[in-house]
Design a protein around this motif. Structure first.
Motif, PDB file in Angstrom:
ATOM      1  N   TRP A   1      -4.585   0.794  -9.544  1.00 42.84           N
ATOM      2  CA  TRP A   1      -4.356   0.709  -8.108  1.00 42.84           C
ATOM      3  C   TRP A   1      -3.290  -0.324  -7.784  1.00 42.84           C
ATOM      4  O   TRP A   1      -2.318  -0.020  -7.086  1.00 42.84           O
ATOM      5  CB  TRP A   1      -5.656   0.377  -7.378  1.00 42.84           C
ATOM      6  N   VAL A   2      -3.437  -1.535  -8.288  1.00 38.95           N
ATOM      7  CA  VAL A   2      -2.516  -2.614  -7.927  1.00 38.95           C
ATOM      8  C   VAL A   2      -1.098  -2.291  -8.374  1.00 38.95           C
ATOM      9  O   VAL A   2      -0.139  -2.430  -7.601  1.00 38.95           O
ATOM     10  CB  VAL A   2      -2.983  -3.954  -8.536  1.00 38.95           C
ATOM     11  N   ALA A   3      -0.938  -1.841  -9.615  1.00 37.46           N
ATOM     12  CA  ALA A   3       0.408  -1.525 -10.115  1.00 37.46           C
ATOM     13  C   ALA A   3       1.046  -0.425  -9.284  1.00 37.46           C
ATOM     14  O   ALA A   3       2.252  -0.463  -8.989  1.00 37.46           O
ATOM     15  CB  ALA A   3       0.331  -1.108 -11.582  1.00 37.46           C
ATOM     16  N   ARG A   4       0.256   0.570  -8.898  1.00 41.61           N
ATOM     17  CA  ARG A   4       0.814   1.676  -8.115  1.00 41.61           C
ATOM     18  C   ARG A   4       1.177   1.236  -6.702  1.00 41.61           C
ATOM     19  O   ARG A   4       2.161   1.700  -6.123  1.00 41.61           O
ATOM     20  CB  ARG A   4      -0.191   2.831  -8.111  1.00 41.61           C
ATOM     21  N   MET A   5       0.388   0.329  -6.123  1.00 41.45           N
ATOM     22  CA  MET A   5       0.753  -0.218  -4.817  1.00 41.45           C
ATOM     23  C   MET A   5       2.072  -0.970  -4.895  1.00 41.45           C
ATOM     24  O   MET A   5       2.926  -0.854  -4.000  1.00 41.45           O
ATOM     25  CB  MET A   5      -0.354  -1.141  -4.301  1.00 41.45           C
ATOM     26  N   VAL A   6       2.223  -1.753  -5.948  1.00 47.67           N
ATOM     27  CA  VAL A   6       3.459  -2.537  -6.096  1.00 47.67           C
ATOM     28  C   VAL A   6       4.652  -1.608  -6.285  1.00 47.67           C
ATOM     29  O   VAL A   6       5.710  -1.791  -5.656  1.00 47.67           O
ATOM     30  CB  VAL A   6       3.332  -3.522  -7.275  1.00 47.67           C
ATOM     31  N   MET A   7       4.499  -0.579  -7.128  1.00 46.03           N
ATOM     32  CA  MET A   7       5.617   0.349  -7.360  1.00 46.03           C
ATOM     33  C   MET A   7       5.961   1.120  -6.090  1.00 46.03           C
ATOM     34  O   MET A   7       7.139   1.217  -5.710  1.00 46.03           O
ATOM     35  CB  MET A   7       5.259   1.319  -8.488  1.00 46.03           C
ATOM     36  N   LEU A   8       4.956   1.696  -5.429  1.00 51.42           N
ATOM     37  CA  LEU A   8       5.216   2.493  -4.232  1.00 51.42           C
ATOM     38  C   LEU A   8       5.719   1.629  -3.078  1.00 51.42           C
ATOM     39  O   LEU A   8       6.629   2.021  -2.343  1.00 51.42           O
ATOM     40  CB  LEU A   8       3.947   3.240  -3.828  1.00 51.42           C
ATOM     41  N   GLY A   9       5.115   0.446  -2.922  1.00 55.76           N
ATOM     42  CA  GLY A   9       5.544  -0.435  -1.842  1.00 55.76           C
ATOM     43  C   GLY A   9       6.979  -0.896  -2.006  1.00 55.76           C
ATOM     44  O   GLY A   9       7.772  -0.880  -1.053  1.00 55.76           O
ATOM     45  N   THR A  10       7.331  -1.297  -3.225  1.00 54.49           N
ATOM     46  CA  THR A  10       8.701  -1.755  -3.491  1.00 54.49           C
ATOM     47  C   THR A  10       9.704  -0.625  -3.283  1.00 54.49           C
ATOM     48  O   THR A  10      10.788  -0.835  -2.727  1.00 54.49           O
ATOM     49  CB  THR A  10       8.803  -2.300  -4.929  1.00 54.49           C
ATOM     50  N   GLU A  11       9.330   0.581  -3.708  1.00 53.36           N
ATOM     51  CA  GLU A  11      10.232   1.730  -3.604  1.00 53.36           C
ATOM     52  C   GLU A  11      10.412   2.188  -2.159  1.00 53.36           C
ATOM     53  O   GLU A  11      11.523   2.474  -1.719  1.00 53.36           O
ATOM     54  CB  GLU A  11       9.706   2.889  -4.449  1.00 53.36           C
ATOM     55  N   LEU A  12       9.322   2.266  -1.404  1.00 53.18           N
ATOM     56  CA  LEU A  12       9.373   2.882  -0.077  1.00 53.18           C
ATOM     57  C   LEU A  12       9.694   1.905   1.047  1.00 53.18           C
ATOM     58  O   LEU A  12      10.187   2.320   2.099  1.00 53.18           O
ATOM     59  CB  LEU A  12       8.040   3.576   0.218  1.00 53.18           C
ATOM     60  N   THR A  13       9.407   0.614   0.850  1.00 53.06           N
ATOM     61  CA  THR A  13       9.676  -0.359   1.911  1.00 53.06           C
ATOM     62  C   THR A  13      10.744  -1.373   1.520  1.00 53.06           C
ATOM     63  O   THR A  13      11.203  -2.128   2.378  1.00 53.06           O
ATOM     64  CB  THR A  13       8.394  -1.132   2.299  1.00 53.06           C
ATOM     65  N   GLY A  14      11.112  -1.410   0.241  1.00 49.27           N
ATOM     66  CA  GLY A  14      12.101  -2.379  -0.208  1.00 49.27           C
ATOM     67  C   GLY A  14      11.538  -3.769  -0.387  1.00 49.27           C
ATOM     68  O   GLY A  14      12.286  -4.717  -0.660  1.00 49.27           O
ATOM     69  N   GLN A  15      10.206  -3.918  -0.238  1.00 52.88           N
ATOM     70  CA  GLN A  15       9.564  -5.224  -0.385  1.00 52.88           C
ATOM     71  C   GLN A  15       8.276  -5.079  -1.182  1.00 52.88           C
ATOM     72  O   GLN A  15       7.656  -4.011  -1.191  1.00 52.88           O
ATOM     73  CB  GLN A  15       9.206  -5.818   0.983  1.00 52.88           C
ATOM     74  N   LEU A  16       7.878  -6.166  -1.838  1.00 51.64           N
ATOM     75  CA  LEU A  16       6.553  -6.187  -2.442  1.00 51.64           C
ATOM     76  C   LEU A  16       5.508  -6.019  -1.343  1.00 51.64           C
ATOM     77  O   LEU A  16       5.673  -6.570  -0.246  1.00 51.64           O
ATOM     78  CB  LEU A  16       6.313  -7.511  -3.168  1.00 51.64           C
ATOM     79  N   PRO A  17       4.439  -5.284  -1.595  1.00 51.82           N
ATOM     80  CA  PRO A  17       3.438  -5.073  -0.541  1.00 51.82           C
ATOM     81  C   PRO A  17       2.612  -6.311  -0.232  1.00 51.82           C
ATOM     82  O   PRO A  17       1.983  -6.396   0.819  1.00 51.82           O
ATOM     83  CB  PRO A  17       2.561  -3.951  -1.110  1.00 51.82           C
ATOM     84  N   PHE A  18       2.595  -7.278  -1.142  1.00 47.10           N
ATOM     85  CA  PHE A  18       1.875  -8.533  -0.936  1.00 47.10           C
ATOM     86  C   PHE A  18       2.515  -9.601  -1.800  1.00 47.10           C
ATOM     87  O   PHE A  18       3.217  -9.297  -2.767  1.00 47.10           O
ATOM     88  CB  PHE A  18       0.385  -8.398  -1.257  1.00 47.10           C
ATOM     89  N   LYS A  19       2.261 -10.861  -1.445  1.00 51.25           N
ATOM     90  CA  LYS A  19       2.908 -11.967  -2.149  1.00 51.25           C
ATOM     91  C   LYS A  19       2.051 -12.509  -3.293  1.00 51.25           C
ATOM     92  O   LYS A  19       2.565 -13.106  -4.226  1.00 51.25           O
ATOM     93  CB  LYS A  19       3.205 -13.094  -1.152  1.00 51.25           C
ATOM     94  N   GLN A  20       0.731 -12.319  -3.182  1.00 53.97           N
ATOM     95  CA  GLN A  20      -0.201 -12.793  -4.208  1.00 53.97           C
ATOM     96  C   GLN A  20      -1.200 -11.695  -4.529  1.00 53.97           C
ATOM     97  O   GLN A  20      -1.547 -10.886  -3.666  1.00 53.97           O
ATOM     98  CB  GLN A  20      -0.976 -14.022  -3.727  1.00 53.97           C
ATOM     99  N   VAL A  21      -1.654 -11.680  -5.768  1.00 54.85           N
ATOM    100  CA  VAL A  21      -2.771 -10.820  -6.168  1.00 54.85           C
ATOM    101  C   VAL A  21      -3.830 -11.718  -6.783  1.00 54.85           C
ATOM    102  O   VAL A  21      -3.550 -12.450  -7.737  1.00 54.85           O
ATOM    103  CB  VAL A  21      -2.344  -9.747  -7.190  1.00 54.85           C
ATOM    104  N   LEU A  22      -5.028 -11.683  -6.205  1.00 56.90           N
ATOM    105  CA  LEU A  22      -6.144 -12.469  -6.718  1.00 56.90           C
ATOM    106  C   LEU A  22      -7.167 -11.514  -7.327  1.00 56.90           C
ATOM    107  O   LEU A  22      -7.704 -10.642  -6.634  1.00 56.90           O
ATOM    108  CB  LEU A  22      -6.783 -13.277  -5.590  1.00 56.90           C
ATOM    109  N   PHE A  23      -7.405 -11.658  -8.620  1.00 54.54           N
ATOM    110  CA  PHE A  23      -8.375 -10.804  -9.313  1.00 54.54           C
ATOM    111  C   PHE A  23      -9.693 -11.551  -9.492  1.00 54.54           C
ATOM    112  O   PHE A  23      -9.703 -12.724  -9.875  1.00 54.54           O
ATOM    113  CB  PHE A  23      -7.853 -10.390 -10.692  1.00 54.54           C
ATOM    114  N   HIS A  24     -10.791 -10.850  -9.219  1.00 52.94           N
ATOM    115  CA  HIS A  24     -12.103 -11.424  -9.529  1.00 52.94           C
ATOM    116  C   HIS A  24     -12.751 -10.642 -10.661  1.00 52.94           C
ATOM    117  O   HIS A  24     -12.361  -9.514 -10.975  1.00 52.94           O
ATOM    118  CB  HIS A  24     -13.016 -11.466  -8.298  1.00 52.94           C
TER     119      HIS A  24
END
Length: 873
Positions: A544-567
């Motif tokens: 999920w996270v990798a796909r959000m980063v790839m799609l967000g960067t591609e479609l908006t030109g920006q990372l979808p978020f600045k930090q990722v916190l994993f629990h």
């Protein structure tokens, strides 16, 4: 009687009534029943409320909740996610940030369709195929309307401070528009393409599934397993060896396989070029005993000479490694197992239509009859299982839509601004993205976003026409595109929309920006994108996270978020992964409200487990919860979850640990009851113990600041638990009781103690509010009539400013705090002596040994007040 006396009596009566109504014991059901509707009605969780905060700052904190599946109920893993995210959202809101935390639900294509299909079969004895697509989708929407709000009810029960006015469902019209836009844009740029390739196929679902939905079952050797659609258990974990006769020569080539039914699709035999056993056979052929095909013997260095016989049968249409070899050596691909799990016509009449694992036995018997069978032995192996259906995954060759991931993944890696916490995941993240394969996004379902691609049939074209596809935001747009592409009139074309739907992970990968109105340039998108952070379980890092980063960067030109916190993942108290079949999945609402063993067993019986799994699950419940689960309350559950080190190893949670936090809640309740009976005017610290407790509070605030800033919530809970329980209750309150403070209202000591007590309790409630929202709200409201500044007090503790060290710097007494352990050590020794000389309440200190006063409280509080204690002897 003078007016002052009457006023005093009225005040005493009012206090007595208040204390009578203030229950002697914390009741979670009472405390947690009404606050959430009030919070929601007041709009406390909406970012628009930001301007009303006295502590407001020009900072934004935005995130989305990982959208749970609409199909069912939350489990403790979801509860951990909510506890962490809500604590962070409430903390930032109290700091004066403009906070947006968006709720949502995922349509969960496979899971939802499976649930509805089972329901229709159970209630109406009908299968999906008995309905038209439109009729079936109406049934799914009807089910969603009935059950869809259960998730939101649970989230509210957990106290999640989400902005419900912005809640989104991945099948909402606005979100569906975003999905279509993403598909069309990526097709236009060549990032999405259609191709024939091997996919993970569930024969039970008759659909391709994603990697995340494939579980690997480790088998030590021969194992019998239940498989959907088979009455008898099927054998796995064995290696079958059989021989292929060499064409035109004496001899044979023996090959080994765990899937003998696929040998009908063999097209070649591969050996290692350096394997001396087969060097004389390079370029030779073998004859297939059932189909009479000639199979070339090829060489390839990928073959493991030490595995089996060193010769490998190649079945490109049913094995991922064989498929890659077929591309390298230009081999044909024969599909011998169909989408429904039965053998195809390529196998001949004797096997056509036979189920794959029944065909396995027939193939082995036929090999024995032809004297080509060479043996069977145990073979440890990893068996791919569909997590949705329990079926054994079958790799099948299918024409599907794929996403080219390599360039997007590289772009995601190159974006060095993304911070991953804990940092040890960063290397794994980069390695995975650097070795990513293309992503199959087609699903053979009815529930989901139907792929906005259309097969084009041109005028006067024959049945042999190669597939031609176009795509568009609507059928009208697709028709215009097709007309321009093929140079014909739009009305002369026949368009047929692809019946497949998109992978659920494709739509959920758009969540961080689609939830804000993308592709429209909304105010929310401008203000809250990119999101500040994403918080989720470490099991979703790639899928999920990798796909959000790839799609967000591609479609908006920006990372979808600045930090990722994993629990970490939540496991049961034995360290086992939570599974319905093990009976150890715990509904957080059962921990909050309590549940009997009988009701737990009823839930298992109402589920979809097979009878054998139900028996195992119910036995496990009887062992782990013989008396059911006691009522613990939301605050205790949240506090317990946040008390674990979530950024390290998996969490083994037991209900007894949650119950311990319930006892802590009771302690808080009793402390505030005591405080309400003691509050007077504000003074300033004059005694060492006053200075000590204030300084301890300062140190606690300091630890909370560090813990929240580093997302180490377990350090926050530890500091607050230690301060409230050990410093405030065990020492400070006990000292007030022994010194008989509040017996003389005119005493300066009484006034100061009351002020210090209010300061400690009210500040602690603010510190605890992000973690225990319900109980702190209840206690805060009871304290407000005694606030030294009632006119400036916010209506809710969740809208108060979060305590800071700079705010409390004037009450920091490091020397008093450093000296206090000596006093505690004296008390410890005194208690030890009291026990040694059997000094009890009935026999206090009538016998003085060496004129040493051994009354614990006497020694303790003389030291605290810096006053001499005189011995009565």
């Amino acid at each position: 009687m003078c007016s002052g006396g009457v006023s005093k009596i009225k005040s005493m009566i009012k206090s007595a009534i208040k204390m009578y109504l203030f229950y002697s014991k914390n009741d979670p059901e009472y405390v947690e029943s009404c606050w959430y509707p009030w919070w929601e009605k007041q709009g406390f969780f909406r970012p628009e409320k930001h301007n009303e905060l006295p502590q407001a700052v020009d900072r934004i904190f935005s995130l989305c909740i990982p959208p749970p599946n609409v199909t069912g109920t939350l489990h403790l893993g979801h509860a951990l996610t909510v506890a962490i995210e809500d604590a962070l959202a409430r903390w930032r809101r109290m700091q004066g940030y403009k906070v947006l935390w968006v709720p949502g639900c995922d349509h969960a294509g496979i899971a939802t369709q499976s649930v509805v299909e089972r329901r229709l079969l159970r209630e109406q004895d009908k299968r999906r195929q008995d309905y038209s697509r439109e009729e079936f989708l109406q049934e799914v929407w009807r089910w969603k309307q009935e059950k869809g709000d259960e998730i939101y009810h649970q989230l509210k029960k957990l106290g999640a401070s989400l902005d419900w006015s912005r809640a989104c469902f991945t099948m909402d019209p606005g979100f569906s528009k975003a999905v279509t836009e993403a598909f069309v844009r990526m097709c236009d740029s060549g990032l999405i393409y259609r191709s024939e390739s091997l996919v993970n196929w569930s024969c039970a679902l008759e659909s391709a599934i994603s990697d995340i939905e494939v579980d690997s079952k480790q088998l030590p050797g021969r194992t019998l397993l239940s498989v959907p659609g088979y009455e008898q258990k099927v054998e796995f974990g064995t290696m079958i060896t059989f021989a292929y006769p060499i064409e035109g020569h004496e001899g044979e080539v023996a090959v080994s396989t765990t899937r003998p039914e696929t040998m009908l699709g063999d097209v070649a035999i591969a050996v290692h070029p350096d394997d001396t056993r087969y060097q004389a056979l390079h370029g030779k052929q073998c004859r297939h005993p059932f189909t009479n095909r000639l199979l070339p013997i090829i060489t390839d260095p990928v073959v493991d000479m030490g595995l089996g016989t060193g010769a490998v049968k190649l079945t490109p249409a049913h094995d991922h490694t064989d498929f890659l070899l077929s591309q390298r050596h230009s081999l044909p691909r024969l599909t011998v197992i169909g989408g429904d799990g039965t053998m195809t016509s390529h196998c001949g009449h004797w096997l056509q239509g036979v189920k794959r694992f029944q065909a396995r036995e027939r193939v082995i018997s036929a090999l024995m009859e032809m004297k080509l069978f060479r043996g069977k032995e145990d073979h440890p192996m990893s068996l791919p299982i569909c997590s949705r259906s329990g079926d054994v995954i079958e790799p099948l060759l299918k024409k599907q839509w794929f996403v080219r991931c390599e360039k997007m993944a590289q772009k995601a890696v190159d974006e060095g601004e993304l911070e991953i916490i804990p940092h040890f995941y960063t290397k794994t993240w980069k390695n995975w993205l650097s070795n990513i394969s293309d992503w199959c996004i087609s699903r053979q379902l009815w529930w989901g976003h139907q792929i906005p691609a259309y097969r084009v049939t041109l005028p006067e074209s024959g049945n042999t026409q190669e597939e031609q596809w176009v795509w568009g935001r609507s059928e009208a747009e697709a028709r215009e595109r097709a007309a321009a592409k093929f140079g014909v009139s739009p009305t002369a074309l026949i368009l047929t929309q692809d019946p497949d739907v998109l992978d659920t992970w494709f739509s959920s990968g758009l969540f961080p920006f689609a939830m804000l109105g993308w592709p429209e340039q909304t105010e929310d998108l401008k203000q809250f994108y990119p999101n500040t952070m994403l918080e989720t379980g470490n099991d979703l890092i790639f899928f999920w996270v990798a796909r959000m980063v790839m799609l967000g960067t591609e479609l908006t030109g920006q990372l979808p978020f600045k930090q990722v916190l994993f629990h970490s993942l939540v496991r049961d108290k034995h360290g086992r992964k939570m599974s319905k079949s093990l009976g150890n999945v715990i509904d957080p609402l059962d921990v909050i409200s309590g549940v009997s063993l009988e009701r737990l067993q009823e839930k298992v019986m109402e589920g979809n487990l097979d009878p054998r799994e139900k028996a195992v699950a119910m036995e496990a419940q009887r062992k782990d919860f013989p008396n059911g689960i006691p009522e613990c309350g939301t605050d205790a559950l949240r506090f317990a979850l946040c008390s674990y080190k979530a950024q390290g190893e998996d969490i083994s949670l037991s209900v007894s640990q949650v119950l311990s936090c319930r006892h802590f809640c009771n302690k808080m309740w009793q402390t505030v009851r005591f405080t309400l009976g003691a509050l007077l005017d504000v003074g300033s610290p004059v005694t060492p113990i006053d200075k000590w407790i204030c300084s301890c509070l300062y140190s606690t605030v300091e630890q909370c600041e560090r813990g929240f800033e580093s997302y180490e919530l377990h350090t926050v809970t530890s500091a607050l638990h230690s301060f409230w329980l050990h410093s405030l209750c065990d020492v400070y309150l006990v000292s007030l009781v022994h010194m008989q403070v509040f017996q003389s209202p005119s005493s300066i000591v009484d006034r100061v103690a009351a002020a210090v007590l209010y300061h400690c309790v009210s500040t602690s409630l603010r510190l605890l509010s992000p973690l225990m929202p319900f109980l702190t709200e209840e206690l805060w409201q009871r304290l407000q009539p005694y606030s030294p500044r009632p006119s400036t007090a916010s209506s809710s503790v969740c809208m108060q400013s979060y305590p800071t060290t700079s705010e409390l710097a004037h009450w920091h007494f490091p020397q008093d705090e450093a000296d206090f352990p000596l006093v505690q050590e004296v008390v410890r020794v005194a208690r030890s002596l009291r026990a040694q000389y059997h000094l009890t309440k009935e026999k206090p200190d009538s016998e003085c040994h060496d004129c040493v006063c051994l009354t614990c409280s006497g020694i303790f509080f003389s030291l605290l007040l810096c006053l001499p204690e005189k011995c009565a002897h």
